[in-house]
Design an enzyme around this catalytic site. Structure first.
Site, mmCIF file in Angstrom:
data_model
loop_
_atom_site.group_PDB
_atom_site.id
_atom_site.type_symbol
_atom_site.label_atom_id
_atom_site.label_comp_id
_atom_site.label_asym_id
_atom_site.label_seq_id
_atom_site.Cartn_x
_atom_site.Cartn_y
_atom_site.Cartn_z
ATOM 1 C CG LEU A 55 2.099 -0.031 4.198
ATOM 2 C CD1 LEU A 55 3.135 0.964 4.713
ATOM 3 C CD2 LEU A 55 0.804 0.697 3.843
ATOM 4 N N GLY A 70 2.186 5.285 0.989
ATOM 5 C CA GLY A 70 2.421 6.185 2.118
ATOM 6 C C GLY A 70 3.539 5.783 3.047
ATOM 7 N N GLY A 112 0.824 -1.199 0.000
ATOM 8 C CA GLY A 112 0.000 0.000 0.000
ATOM 9 C C GLY A 112 0.858 1.247 0.000
ATOM 10 C CG ASP A 150 1.928 -8.754 -7.108
ATOM 11 O OD1 ASP A 150 2.646 -8.220 -6.236
ATOM 12 O OD2 ASP A 150 1.432 -8.121 -8.046
ATOM 13 N N GLY A 172 10.116 3.385 -0.710
ATOM 14 C CA GLY A 172 10.561 4.700 -0.277
ATOM 15 C C GLY A 172 11.139 4.680 1.133
ATOM 16 C CE1 TYR A 173 9.323 7.038 5.287
ATOM 17 C CE2 TYR A 173 7.947 6.439 3.397
ATOM 18 C CZ TYR A 173 8.346 7.357 4.350
ATOM 19 O OH TYR A 173 7.783 8.606 4.380
#
Lengths: 361, 172, 821
Positions: A247, A220, A218, A333, A290-291
């Site tokens: 995520l 964020g 996901g 996937d 991103g993290y």
């Protein structure tokens, strides 16, 4: 064609030609280095609210084919390309990329020096960007004033539970911005899948007696996610096989006391060598990261590092030492992306099947 | 004609899975030793030890167990074969006994006898690459790579790269 | 024990054997020497640049099994490399393995089953079936009923291949039951055994090639993929080819990638492997049609297009190094070998045919393209859009404007046009353009040609743009658009009825300037060391002037008939010598097979057309101290001199008198010129079959007044001896540059690098040894006192259907070298 402008927070202006919808748009800009799979990338909820730059210069050649959707419609706020392809709409293709974006009111901009832009973003890191008609002071003011949402999961997770029935194992997917590829993969195993909103409680989940739980990918910042989710993960990782993706992987790490930090250079592509630690084998997978896990915070956490990105050493997978619970940062996937990356699904489903047969009880 | 039922990749995956299960079940790898039953059990044991080394950077000792002196189902008189001494210490250790195929259970029983002649382990677990059924003794593996239902007239051949040049499981 | 590695060369150049094998062999030799292996090469190609290396052992012998076996024994060879010598080396090595069995040396870079599968389609199909991978489906039928059974099972269209035909192999296609009714009996009758293979037809399928690498630990990665414009039915070398793959969706691309890995694994290849696929566009189903276990044109294209160090990596991998540990030359980043190359540009390979050259010599051939290769060379065009890459590739191919002028195309009737759309010829791209011009719709054309509609939109875009340029002379926005899509200053000038230089100045005055982009395998994600560039017209330029002591070397583009490989040898020698003399070298060329692109030879490389405007753009960035140009580019030389550049001409005469004209052999005397005087260095005899060169038995001092002009340029020259004339007597000389073919021969036979010495004289860096060498020619002994270059032309029958005699001195593309002791 109409001239429009891509503007960046740092004041850069890139003139180009408009396609898709004529709307003005804002979002965080990033570049993606995959040479195939633009539709899958645009429709992946992980890119919710972002503006994507494709480094592949020709985009749109394969048209739009709804079987390749990762969600209904594009999730990105804007699409930046060098050379937009016109396509014939017969055969497999149902419409052109231009038509598709127009239908969903998403603007695109073509004839951008995407290589110069990529090299620029490589240095500055991600930043806010906008596609506008006039690159004036007003446009930049608006861009500066833009506050990026920290409610991304809330915006992309399903509001209510639904079932994707099958005759096999009972698998629960916690939706943090699920992409269709995960469900497609579970279909291969004929799993009986229940997709639950991110806000599901421990009891609600327990009522479903899952044979296994998937924490979906996901959008964020993982640090913005409500703490209840971490409690739920901590509870179930000791009970049933658990598999985190993207995520979901980051949340699995957080739930186990591991820190996550923003990356210097984000990974968006499918060409990095990733080493599976246990076998020393190398695979390739689609990444959207991103993290990353702060390796120092991993010490004494009862976790094993399972996968590592060989270009920069970023951790790409972890596994609990005591429980059949593990997670991967990349997309197993394979939609889009290399098929060999789907091994973790196989591993997970084996654990699920073992549990069904009672081997793990 | 031999038919490949587990290819090299699947065999590697099975060994990987066994390794993770060993870590989970033993809550870590402290005090662990691996004892492989000659010939292919030793190589499979070595593969597991290599994996543990890759993950945890710890060298797990691998012993070689020759059980020909302990078999009760082979014609030779017991006295004619010298009992072989194990080359690692197993006293107080958590032993993972490794073999390629689990069938009647008689090999494992013999291996247990041989093991006990060599010391006093804290725990013994059994890991096999293939469980083909048809047990004649009350023996069960703790870690199984692949369950392969077979007829007793069939033969299962495990090939390992070190001996056979390639990894696979074949049915004949 | 230290391995003693034998590299098998590819023998004489020919169709499908340009210099790509030599390019790879040269780099591989360097990589092996870096690792302290003893390196041996067996080849009989006189133009082999690798064979001119002083640091390896070269065995000059015909590529026969006996010669290889003898070499293995006398040099105690411990390992063979068959992967840089085309199919020739694969066939030979397979024979070696067969005849020596367990006693054969180690096989480096591929496996015996992979070699067998490359040789034998039936074996490939059987193995693919075992691996659960799709191959072309075939059924055997012995009567008409069984033929129909097979057709019903496989579905139309089908191809009938009678087994054991008395003549050449026969292929008959049946699109429906009516067709089959007509040909079934006929096909059965043509078979001596009354048996027919019925194949599922894949005509019209899309041709895709993937190049993959696999190491000893089973790590596999995909280096790249190439898509052919033309469908199955046109030989892959004769089709325009595009990389990266444009028209396939992600799922089918990933499926093919995984299948290619399975093939590499299944055939136990540790090294490079190319897998060819035919994909049915309607449902994206596919079959595997071929595997290529050696470095061929697709690998060359992908190496050029991605900047991936393919040969250094394949060398490390064949030696058992793992992909994550493979040792690469210093300039590459640590992860380079393992990063799957991703491209942010398009590279198009454009085939070059020889039909027109032959036509001019009154040799008529059918210029229709089919499943046998007809092209003799290729160019590469690189850009940031398909339009730009295609324009640059076409421009680099230097079409004769007359043959392809709009008037010629206009003269085609509609039915001729349709016939040529369905049955492609060498002027393929122009017929497609003409069809668009006449208003055929994209979908109609796609149906007729089985070419993806995407490309027709691109061609349409180019046509529209050309029209717009024609209609808007001196309009700056139109000019910007033209440059953006790759149109050259020359083309714009033609459309504006002016000269290229005016367009170029106008462009400069209006700040419409090229930007150079790097070839690197990460698409801008990482800062990579880059030495290779292409031009486009965008915002950011990445190429800065290399230095203030640079030599710019202009290549000669695509090979045509004749001396392509020899020219490549000479130019590579020039580049290598300049580097050795301390120059920084910048190379410009567009032939993806050319030796100039051996990384060791250049500090910086540009993949560009070598039209004046493209070269001038490079000159403006690099401001070279010296420019080296092959002597036949007269207009280019003039233009470069006109802007005050220091131009050195590499003496080259392409249009030599026919070797067929003379009855028997002609004698020639060959000179070295140091810029002042001529030194007779060799006697040669040439006929239409061969050239023989030998050391003159007696050298008489000659003092010649040099004619004015380029003959003052240091280099090798020759003059014909009239019958009975003696060396050194009064020479009424008609001097001409020594043909490159003979330069290569002379260097190999005499064992002296004449061209390198010529370069030293050109740049004023000659040494005392050079002077001593020239003065001591009389005392000096050649390495071999005599050697012969025998033209190889038998492939012209198979490929071009040319029978009878043929001007070999002008047209032969391959030759074999025979050395006397």
């Amino acid at each position: 064609m109409t001239r429009r402008y891509l503007i960046l927070q740092d004041g850069s202006i890139y003139p180009g030609e408009a396609f898709g919808a004529p709307a003005t748009t804002f979002g965080e800009i990033f570049f993606h280095t995959a040479m195939t799979g633009y539709q899958e990338i645009m429709t992946n909820p992980i890119y919710h609210n972002q503006i994507v730059v494709f480094t592949m210069p020709t985009i749109g050649v394969a048209g739009i084919n709804h079987r390749a959707d990762e969600a209904i419609g594009p999730m990105v706020k804007g699409v930046v390309v060098r050379s937009l392809a016109e396509v014939s709409t017969n055969r497999l293709k149902s419409m052109s990329l231009h038509e598709f974006l127009k239908r969903y009111n998403v603007p695109g901009i073509a004839q951008i020096d995407t290589r110069a832009l990529t090299r620029h973003l490589r240095e500055t890191g991600t930043q806010k960007a906008s596609i506008v008609d006039v690159p004036d002071e007003h446009a930049f003011d608006q861009l500066q004033a833009l506050v990026l949402s920290n409610q991304q999961i809330q915006q992309t997770s399903t509001p209510r539970a639904y079932v994707n029935p099958g005759r096999g194992a009972n698998v629960v997917v916690l939706d943090f911005g699920l992409k269709n590829g995960i469900l497609r993969k579970l279909n291969d195993y004929d799993a009986n899948v229940t997709v639950l909103p991110f806000s599901t409680s421990i009891d609600e989940l327990a009522n479903l007696d899952p044979d296994g739980i998937i924490l979906s990918s996901g959008p964020g910042n993982p640090n913005d996610v409500p703490a209840d989710i971490l409690e739920l993960i901590k509870h179930f990782q000791t009970q049933v096989p658990l598999f985190g993706i993207g995520l979901g992987h980051e949340l699995f790490a957080l739930a186990n006391g591991i820190q996550l930090v923003p990356m210097q250079t984000e990974h968006h592509g499918m060409n990095h060598p990733i080493r599976e630690q246990i076998t020393n084998q190398i695979l390739y997978a689609t990444q959207a990261q991103g993290y990353q896990i702060d390796a120092t915070s991993l010490k004494d956490k009862n976790m094993i590092v399972t996968y590592v990105d060989l270009t920069d050493g970023a951790i790409q997978g972890i596994r609990h030492r005591d429980y059949p619970a593990f997670s991967v940062q990349f997309f197993p996937d394979a939609s889009p992306g290399p098929i060999e990356a789907s091994q973790p699904f196989e591993d997970f489903m084996e654990l699920v099947e073992d549990r069904r047969k009672g081997d793990l009880s | 004609m031999a038919k490949e039922i587990v290819d090299a990749m699947a065999m590697q995956r099975a060994l990987t899975r066994i390794t993770y299960e060993i870590i989970e079940k033993n809550k870590g790898i402290a005090n662990l030793v691996i004892v492989g039953i000659k010939t292919r059990g030793v190589y499979i044991g070595q593969h597991i030890a290599n994996r543990l080394q890759q993950l945890e950077n710890v060298d797990i000792p691998v012993g070689e167990l020759d059980i020909s002196a302990y078999r009760d189902d082979q014609g030779e008189p017991l006295a004619a074969v010298t009992k072989q001494k194990l080359d690692i210490n197993i006293d107080g250790k958590r032993v993972i006994l490794v073999d390629d195929v689990l069938y009647t259970g008689r090999t494992i029983r013999a291996a247990m006898d041989a093991l006990m002649d060599n010391g006093r382990p804290a725990v013994v677990n059994l890991a096999v690459l293939v469980d083909r059924g048809h047990r004649e003794l009350p023996i069960r593996a703790d870690f199984v790579g692949k369950n392969i239902p077979t007829s007793s007239s069939e033969r299962i051949q495990v090939n390992v790269k070190e001996v056979d040049g390639f990894d696979s499981v074949e049915i004949q | 024990m230290k391995e003693r590695v034998l590299i098998i060369g590819s023998g004489p150049n020919g169709f499908g054997r340009e210099t790509e094998g030599d390019v790879a062999a040269y780099q591989m030799a360097s990589a092996l020497l870096d690792r302290h292996y003893d390196v041996f090469l067996i080849d009989n190609n006189p133009y082999s640049f690798t064979a001119s290396r002083p640091d390896i052992d070269v065995i000059t012998a015909d590529l026969t099994l006996d010669n290889v076996l003898a070499t293995l024994e006398s040099y105690n060879i411990t390992a063979i490399v068959p992967t840089v010598g085309s199919m020739t080396a694969i066939n030979l090595t397979a024979n070696v393995v067969q005849s020596l069995g367990d006693q054969a040396p180690k096989l480096f870079g591929t496996s015996y089953p992979a070699m067998q599968a490359a040789q034998n389609t039936k074996y490939l199909q059987e193995r693919l079936e075992q691996l659960n991978l799709p191959a072309v489906q075939t059924r055997l039928a012995t009567n008409a009923g069984e033929v129909f059974d097979a057709a019903r099972e496989l579905d139309f269209p089908v191809v009938l291949r009678p087994i054991a035909t008395p003549g050449p192999a026969v292929r008959l296609q049946a699109d429906d039951a009516d067709d089959l009714d007509q040909i079934a009996q006929d096909a059965l009758r043509q078979s001596l055994t009354h048996q027919v293979n019925v194949d599922k037809s894949i005509r019209g399928y899309r041709e895709i090639a993937l190049v993959v690498m696999r190491d000893c630990r089973d790590t596999t990665l995909m280096i790249g993929g190439v898509e052919d414009l033309d469908p199955v039915g046109v030989h892959s070398a004769d089709s325009i080819a595009i990389t990266p793959i444009q028209t396939l969706s992600d799922p089918i691309t990933e499926t093919l990638r995984t299948a290619a890995f399975k093939v590499a694994r299944g055939f136990k290849v540790e090294g490079l492997l190319e897998v060819r696929f035919a994909v049915r566009p309607e449902d994206e189903s596919y079959v595997i049609t071929r595997i290529v276990p050696y470095y061929d044109r697709k690998a060359a294209l992908i190496t050029a297009a991605t900047g991936y160090p393919l040969v250094p990596v394949m060398t490390g991998v064949m030696l058992g190094e793992r992909l994550d540990k493979v040792t690469l030359p210093g300039i590459y980043a640590n992860h380079t070998a393992l990063l799957e190359p991703t491209m942010d540009h398009i590279a198009i390979r454009f085939p070059v045919f020889a039909f027109r050259e032959l036509e001019k010599a009154d040799i008529l051939t059918a210029n229709r393209l089919d499943t046998v290769q007809k092209s003799v060379g290729a160019t590469i065009g690189v850009g940031r859009s398909v339009e730009e890459a295609l324009e640059k590739a076409i421009r680099a191919a230097h079409f004769n404007n007359v043959s392809f002028s709009p008037t010629v195309m206009n003269a085609l009737t509609d039915s001729e046009l349709i016939e040529q759309l369905i049955h492609p010829r060498d002027n393929r791209i122009f017929v497609l353009m003409e069809a668009i011009r006449r208003g055929y719709t994209v979908d109609e054309l796609a149906e007729l040609t089985k070419i993806d509609p995407f490309y027709f939109y691109k061609i349409e875009q180019i046509m529209t743009l050309e029209q717009s340029v024609r209609e808007h002379p001196w309009d700056i926005e139109t000019l910007k658009a033209a440059k953006y899509y790759g149109l050259s200053d020359g083309l714009v000038a033609r459309l504006w009825n002016t000269v290229y230089d005016s367009v170029r100045r106008y462009r400069w005055d209006n700040n419409v300037l090229p930007t150079y982009k790097a070839f690197e395998p990460s698409a801008g994600e990482f800062p990579e060391a880059v030495a290779q560039f292409y031009s486009t017209f965008e915002d950011e330029n990445e190429s800065e002037r290399l230095g203030d002591h640079t030599a710019l070397i202009i290549g000669s583009g695509a090979f045509r008939l004749g001396d392509g490989a020899a020219a490549s040898y000479v130019e590579a020698t020039v580049a290598d010598e300049l580097k050795a003399l301390g120059w920084q070298t910048v190379l410009v060329n567009n032939n993806p097979h050319d030796l100039l692109f051996v990384p060791q030879l250049g500090d910086k490389r540009y993949f560009e057309p070598i039209e004046i405007s493209d070269v001038m753009n490079v000159v403006e960035i690099e401001q070279p101290s010296q420019v080296f140009v092959p002597g036949n580019r007269i207009k280019l030389i003039q233009s470069l001199r006109a802007v005050g550049l220091n131009v050195q001409v590499i003496p080259h005469e392409k249009y030599l008198p026919s070797t067929m004209a003379a009855d028997g052999a002609t004698s020639l005397i060959n000179y070295f010129c140091d810029g002042q005087a001529l030194y007779p260095v060799a006697i040669s005899e040439q006929s239409n079959e061969q050239v023989t060169v030998s050391q003159p038995k007696k050298i008489t001092e000659v003092s010649l007044n040099l004619p004015e002009g380029d003959f003052r340029q240091p280099g090798l020259y020759q003059s014909q001896l009239s019958p009975g004339q003696l060396v050194g007597t009064d020479l009424d000389v008609q001097l001409r540059p020594m043909p490159f073919v003979q330069v290569a021969l002379l260097e190999k036979v005499s064992g002296y690098a004449w061209m390198r010495m010529a370069i030293r004289y050109m740049v004023g860096q000659e040494t005392q040894q050079d002077q001593a060498h020239l003065l001591g020619l009389k005392q000096w002994q050649w390495l071999h006192h005599r050697g012969t270059l025998k033209y190889v032309d038998d492939e012209f029958i198979e490929h071009m259907h040319i029978h009878g005699s043929f001007d070999n001195g002008r047209f032969a593309i391959g030759a074999q070298l025979i050395l006397d002791d």
